[in-house]
Design a protein around this motif. Sequence first.
Motif, PDB file in Angstrom:
ATOM      1  N   LEU A  97      -6.737   9.299   0.506  1.00 12.03           N
ATOM      2  CA  LEU A  97      -8.755  10.868   0.395  1.00 12.03           C
ATOM      3  C   LEU A  97      -9.746   9.797  -0.228  1.00 12.03           C
ATOM      4  O   LEU A  97     -10.339   8.573  -0.081  1.00 12.03           O
ATOM      5  CB  LEU A  97      -8.543  11.582  -0.914  1.00 12.03           C
ATOM      6  N   GLU A  99     -12.731   9.099  -2.376  1.00 15.33           N
ATOM      7  CA  GLU A  99     -12.722   9.819  -3.951  1.00 15.33           C
ATOM      8  C   GLU A  99     -14.126  10.200  -4.285  1.00 15.33           C
ATOM      9  O   GLU A  99     -14.187  10.509  -4.710  1.00 15.33           O
ATOM     10  CB  GLU A  99     -12.407   7.987  -4.324  1.00 15.33           C
ATOM     11  N   VAL A 141      -0.527  24.987  -6.345  1.00 14.97           N
ATOM     12  CA  VAL A 141      -0.856  23.437  -6.619  1.00 14.97           C
ATOM     13  C   VAL A 141      -2.433  24.125  -7.247  1.00 14.97           C
ATOM     14  O   VAL A 141      -3.803  24.789  -7.038  1.00 14.97           O
ATOM     15  CB  VAL A 141      -1.410  22.560  -5.534  1.00 14.97           C
ATOM     16  N   HIS A 142      -2.523  23.439  -8.658  1.00 10.53           N
ATOM     17  CA  HIS A 142      -3.959  24.316  -9.942  1.00 10.53           C
ATOM     18  C   HIS A 142      -4.832  23.425 -10.118  1.00 10.53           C
ATOM     19  O   HIS A 142      -3.599  22.013 -10.452  1.00 10.53           O
ATOM     20  CB  HIS A 142      -3.190  25.049 -10.935  1.00 10.53           C
ATOM     21  N   ILE A 143      -5.689  23.356  -9.719  1.00  6.43           N
ATOM     22  CA  ILE A 143      -7.219  22.057 -10.600  1.00  6.43           C
ATOM     23  C   ILE A 143      -8.112  23.378 -10.234  1.00  6.43           C
ATOM     24  O   ILE A 143      -8.313  23.662 -10.150  1.00  6.43           O
ATOM     25  CB  ILE A 143      -7.371  21.085  -8.533  1.00  6.43           C
ATOM     26  N   PRO A 144      -8.792  21.896 -10.850  1.00  6.46           N
ATOM     27  CA  PRO A 144      -9.837  23.146 -11.787  1.00  6.46           C
ATOM     28  C   PRO A 144     -11.081  24.277 -10.909  1.00  6.46           C
ATOM     29  O   PRO A 144     -10.892  24.884 -10.908  1.00  6.46           O
ATOM     30  CB  PRO A 144     -10.373  22.098 -12.769  1.00  6.46           C
ATOM     31  N   ARG A 149     -15.613  16.052  -7.687  1.00  4.93           N
ATOM     32  CA  ARG A 149     -14.258  15.262  -6.751  1.00  4.93           C
ATOM     33  C   ARG A 149     -13.437  14.384  -6.956  1.00  4.93           C
ATOM     34  O   ARG A 149     -12.721  14.477  -8.160  1.00  4.93           O
ATOM     35  CB  ARG A 149     -15.555  14.077  -7.011  1.00  4.93           C
ATOM     36  N   ARG A 151     -12.266  11.266  -7.366  1.00  2.00           N
ATOM     37  CA  ARG A 151     -12.089  10.530  -8.047  1.00  2.00           C
ATOM     38  C   ARG A 151     -12.011  11.041  -9.713  1.00  2.00           C
ATOM     39  O   ARG A 151     -11.582   9.834 -10.095  1.00  2.00           O
ATOM     40  CB  ARG A 151     -13.931   9.900  -8.134  1.00  2.00           C
ATOM     41  N   SER A 154      -5.970  12.761 -11.391  1.00  2.00           N
ATOM     42  CA  SER A 154      -5.293  12.165 -11.712  1.00  2.00           C
ATOM     43  C   SER A 154      -4.440  11.438 -10.460  1.00  2.00           C
ATOM     44  O   SER A 154      -5.223  12.892  -9.158  1.00  2.00           O
ATOM     45  CB  SER A 154      -4.060  12.497 -12.593  1.00  2.00           C
ATOM     46  N   GLY A 156      -1.420  12.322  -9.656  1.00  2.00           N
ATOM     47  CA  GLY A 156      -0.273  13.671  -9.157  1.00  2.00           C
ATOM     48  C   GLY A 156      -1.577  14.562  -8.551  1.00  2.00           C
ATOM     49  O   GLY A 156      -0.143  15.041  -7.327  1.00  2.00           O
ATOM     50  N   GLN A 157      -2.872  14.600  -9.416  1.00  2.00           N
ATOM     51  CA  GLN A 157      -3.298  15.533  -8.436  1.00  2.00           C
ATOM     52  C   GLN A 157      -4.229  15.487  -7.480  1.00  2.00           C
ATOM     53  O   GLN A 157      -3.764  16.341  -6.348  1.00  2.00           O
ATOM     54  CB  GLN A 157      -4.306  16.034  -9.592  1.00  2.00           C
ATOM     55  N   ALA A 160      -1.011  16.261  -4.749  1.00  2.00           N
ATOM     56  CA  ALA A 160      -1.396  17.018  -4.224  1.00  2.00           C
ATOM     57  C   ALA A 160      -2.171  17.443  -3.211  1.00  2.00           C
ATOM     58  O   ALA A 160      -1.594  18.101  -2.304  1.00  2.00           O
ATOM     59  CB  ALA A 160      -1.459  17.912  -5.494  1.00  2.00           C
ATOM     60  N   ARG A 186       6.433  13.362 -14.966  1.00  2.00           N
ATOM     61  CA  ARG A 186       6.734  15.290 -15.039  1.00  2.00           C
ATOM     62  C   ARG A 186       5.521  14.755 -13.683  1.00  2.00           C
ATOM     63  O   ARG A 186       5.802  15.649 -13.093  1.00  2.00           O
ATOM     64  CB  ARG A 186       5.404  15.377 -16.176  1.00  2.00           C
ATOM     65  N   GLU A 187       4.588  14.202 -12.717  1.00  2.00           N
ATOM     66  CA  GLU A 187       3.883  14.330 -11.707  1.00  2.00           C
ATOM     67  C   GLU A 187       5.168  13.819 -10.774  1.00  2.00           C
ATOM     68  O   GLU A 187       4.714  14.592  -9.343  1.00  2.00           O
ATOM     69  CB  GLU A 187       2.174  13.622 -11.871  1.00  2.00           C
ATOM     70  N   LYS A 190       6.603  17.042  -9.826  1.00  2.00           N
ATOM     71  CA  LYS A 190       5.551  18.610  -9.037  1.00  2.00           C
ATOM     72  C   LYS A 190       5.567  17.760  -8.127  1.00  2.00           C
ATOM     73  O   LYS A 190       5.328  18.910  -6.856  1.00  2.00           O
ATOM     74  CB  LYS A 190       3.795  18.165  -9.504  1.00  2.00           C
TER      75      LYS A 190
ATOM     76  N   ALA B  20      -0.435  16.975 -12.066  1.00  2.00           N
ATOM     77  CA  ALA B  20      -0.560  17.729 -10.451  1.00  2.00           C
ATOM     78  C   ALA B  20      -1.164  19.670 -10.843  1.00  2.00           C
ATOM     79  O   ALA B  20      -1.757  19.915 -10.321  1.00  2.00           O
ATOM     80  CB  ALA B  20       0.398  17.625  -9.276  1.00  2.00           C
ATOM     81  N   VAL B  22      -2.170  21.566 -12.910  1.00  2.00           N
ATOM     82  CA  VAL B  22      -2.882  22.090 -14.288  1.00  2.00           C
ATOM     83  C   VAL B  22      -3.838  23.462 -14.123  1.00  2.00           C
ATOM     84  O   VAL B  22      -4.152  23.569 -12.913  1.00  2.00           O
ATOM     85  CB  VAL B  22      -4.029  20.929 -14.684  1.00  2.00           C
ATOM     86  N   THR B 232      -9.685   4.898   5.597  1.00  2.00           N
ATOM     87  CA  THR B 232      -9.108   6.373   5.031  1.00  2.00           C
ATOM     88  C   THR B 232      -9.781   7.320   5.873  1.00  2.00           C
ATOM     89  O   THR B 232      -9.369   8.125   6.638  1.00  2.00           O
ATOM     90  CB  THR B 232      -9.027   6.722   3.708  1.00  2.00           C
TER      91      THR B 232
END
Lengths: 256, 345, 345
Positions: A97, A99, A141-144, A149, A151, A154, A156-157, A160, A186-187, A190, B20, B22, B232
Amino acid sequence: MTSQVESQGFAVETNNIFKSYGSVRALKGVSITAKAGEVTSIIGDNGAGKSTLIKIIAGVEKADEGTVEIFGEPVSFHSPEAAREAGIETVYQTLGLIEDLTIWQNLFLKRELMIGIPPFRILNKRVMRNEAVRMLSELDVHIPSVKARVRGLSGGQRQAVAISRAAGWSSQVVIMDEPTAALGVRETAKVEELIERLKARGLAVIVISHNFDQVLRLSEQIWVMRQGNVITGMRASDTSGDELVSLITGATQARA
Amino acid sequence: MGHIRGTVLQTPDVKDSGAASVAAPDTPSTLKRIGYSLKSPYFWANWTVLLALVVAVIVFWALSPDTFLSSYNISTILTAAAVPAILVIGQAFVVMTAGIDLSNAAIVTLSAVTFGAMFAAGQPLILCMALAIVAGVTAGVVNGVVIAQFKINDFIVTLGMLSLAQGVALVISNATPVQVISEPLATFALGKVGVFPYIMILAVVLLIIAQLVLTQTRFGTHVLATGGNTETARAMGVKTKAMKIAVYAISGGAAGIASIVLISRIGAAEPSMNTSLLLNSVAAVVLGGVSLFGGRGNIVGPFVGAILLTMIINGLIVAGVPQYYQFIAIGLIVMISAVLVRSAK
Amino acid sequence: MVRRSRAAGIMAAFAAGTLLLGACSSDSEETTTDEANASGTAGLRIAAVIKDEANPFFGTIAEGMRDAASEYGVDLTVEYAPTTNDEVGQADKLNTLAGQGFDCFVVIPISSNNLNQGLGQVSAAGVPIVNIDSPVDTEGLAAAGGSITAFVGTDNYQAGVKGGEKMKELVGEGASIGLIAGLAGNVTSNARIDGFQEGAAGLTFVGPVTADWETAKALDAAKAMIAANPDIAGIFAANDTMAQGIAQAVAESGKDIKVMGVDGIEPILVDIESGKVTGSVSQYPWVMGQLGVEACIVAAQGGAVTEFVESPAVVVTADNVADAISNFPQPPAAFDSPFAALIQK
């Protein structure tokens, strides 16, 4: 060995691929197959040619010799973009990706949705954000926020997001290079869950991994590579971790 | 807006997992949000320059309460800032792709003498202006092609272009300045709407166009992607070479437009290069929070940076600070801003 | 949080630093005003925008201006061009001062047109302008709505003639002489070179080659010239900073080549005394500065000033260098100001 799956047709089939970088012969006649709705793993020691092989399938590199067929059709991709258009998406270990771009910008990179009349077309940000939310939620997939961005995410995120991007474009083949190498336990779990979901959606998933437990857990088909050749291919149900280790170890001894 | 509203499956123990999956947190309070943005490097990168501008205005106003904020002086600052502000728009695009254009001041000279040669040959003003811009864009495209196609370091290429453009400028002009006495150009250079000189209005129009291109078009996203991670971006199908060529062409075009403003201001097309324009454009980009490593930034910041640098010189003159300190102040401010942006990371 | 406070600390330090700088300068400003006595010149404020500080010639002019200012108790602000050829930077400095209610301006433009727009605004406000040393292009200025009240300067052509005559006397008929000019196309440089060729008629000339008024460039140019013309007997430079470079090249060549410059800056007098440089057509820079301020006072008081005042020039060689050094910065020979009597004390 592959006779039982041949009859059902392959999502991906490579035939006798050769590739050299100067005097280094990276691939010496590699033939593998991958089926839709299955996870196909490629294992082997460093330098065995795994990454070169998937770069050729993904259109990043061109084969010197040999053909790639997608659902029986011979293809020759000049660019990764051409491969993406043909439904082949890749999740790279490092080239994942960008960043400094947001999640939605990454998801839509090179596939931006536009609004307006040419040449005065602008990005349709609202729709892209909403679509990004949908793409992520489809794989649970849960991301805030998709406006965050990359960067700040995490490992794992990030993985994902990269997998969601690969899965989100009516793609048929998703290639993953070491998808969990940099992740915690854990990641990793997932991401494996995500891979299972892709498989359940009928995609052909090709994974490069060094983690034999993971390979056995996830895959239906396994290909073992050594020094630019495919040593063997087998169904995951027919093998064990010990056998895989000995195959790889054999490669190590052969090299020494 | 933009939060995932899907079902939450995980317990949100964010601290030790960073998983991942959260859970979306509750909508944060405004206070928390401000706290969050203060900790974000993007906040500091974007706002340092504005903060510095406000501080500088207050300091100079305190030093010279009668003159500094007089409408005359404000318009003097805006007049002086127009040329560097136009140049910095181009430089910002280049730096966003992790490049740098050291040749922009020399391209201004090249464009200026092209204008001068046409003007001396009795060509209509509009043609002189068009060719000045064409000359700038051409030099920029040469920069971009050599950098992108032959994969040569941008520093070396644009340093080469610095000398090349200056040399061609000397050949075209035969090292002789051309007087450009033109009623329309003089009106353009001197005219104002309130305290806003026409030339600054031009710069602001260019700024708005550039900012829209950066934030609202596919091109802008691809420029940032190229700068953020060229490999990328290329793997995703972004035409990274074309992006690099385009940003150097933009920088060259900005130099061409700046040369016209410059000519209108000094009434002549001069064959000598003004190095302070180059230094200012790089300093303003850094001040404006554009990462020299590319991939990040906006045009407004560098633009404000260019105005800030001009304003500092003006403010120090108005306050009667001797020349030596003016140089020292500019140097310190550039370094401090760089540290500020950096320490926020 | 730590980062935030660090950033804030730096910002505070910057603010404090700027305040400190400003505080020092406003102190010095007050002292100059205090010196003003209750004469007819008290309260007059004069601004000067001159060329770069890198050339001691302009430093001496500034000294002459400051001495005159303190003699008459007027307030004087001097701004230098940021660099030798930053035309627009110099124009910005003039523009900045133009809005501050000065009673008169003294200017030395970098090129004949670069200050025109600012001067046009000065004239429009009814403020007199005294142009010294390098002439402003009066037609261009008229187009910008301005006019010069008085010009004080050396007749550069005549200065060249004097240098040429002296050179001819030193090297004899038929000798070959190199010419090194300042910025390409510069009016002052051209006049001096042309005048020199008239004064030294009958000699053979090599060049002129431009060295942008810079010592290092003149050094390289002279080296090349000596290498290409082994029989060269003398080199003339359009100013002293370039003559210093030439003297270095001559010393390196080990040949007996006469070196002559124009200006009469302090370091060149030392070089003449030591024999490194043969001579310099010495202008009276200190007098020029003094006359500029005096003419400004007369004009600001509403008196009539002569439009063209020639500041004299004399060739300084080993014969008269001792006087030139002992009198410096005042001229080698006494000079009576035509303005002193016109000032209402």
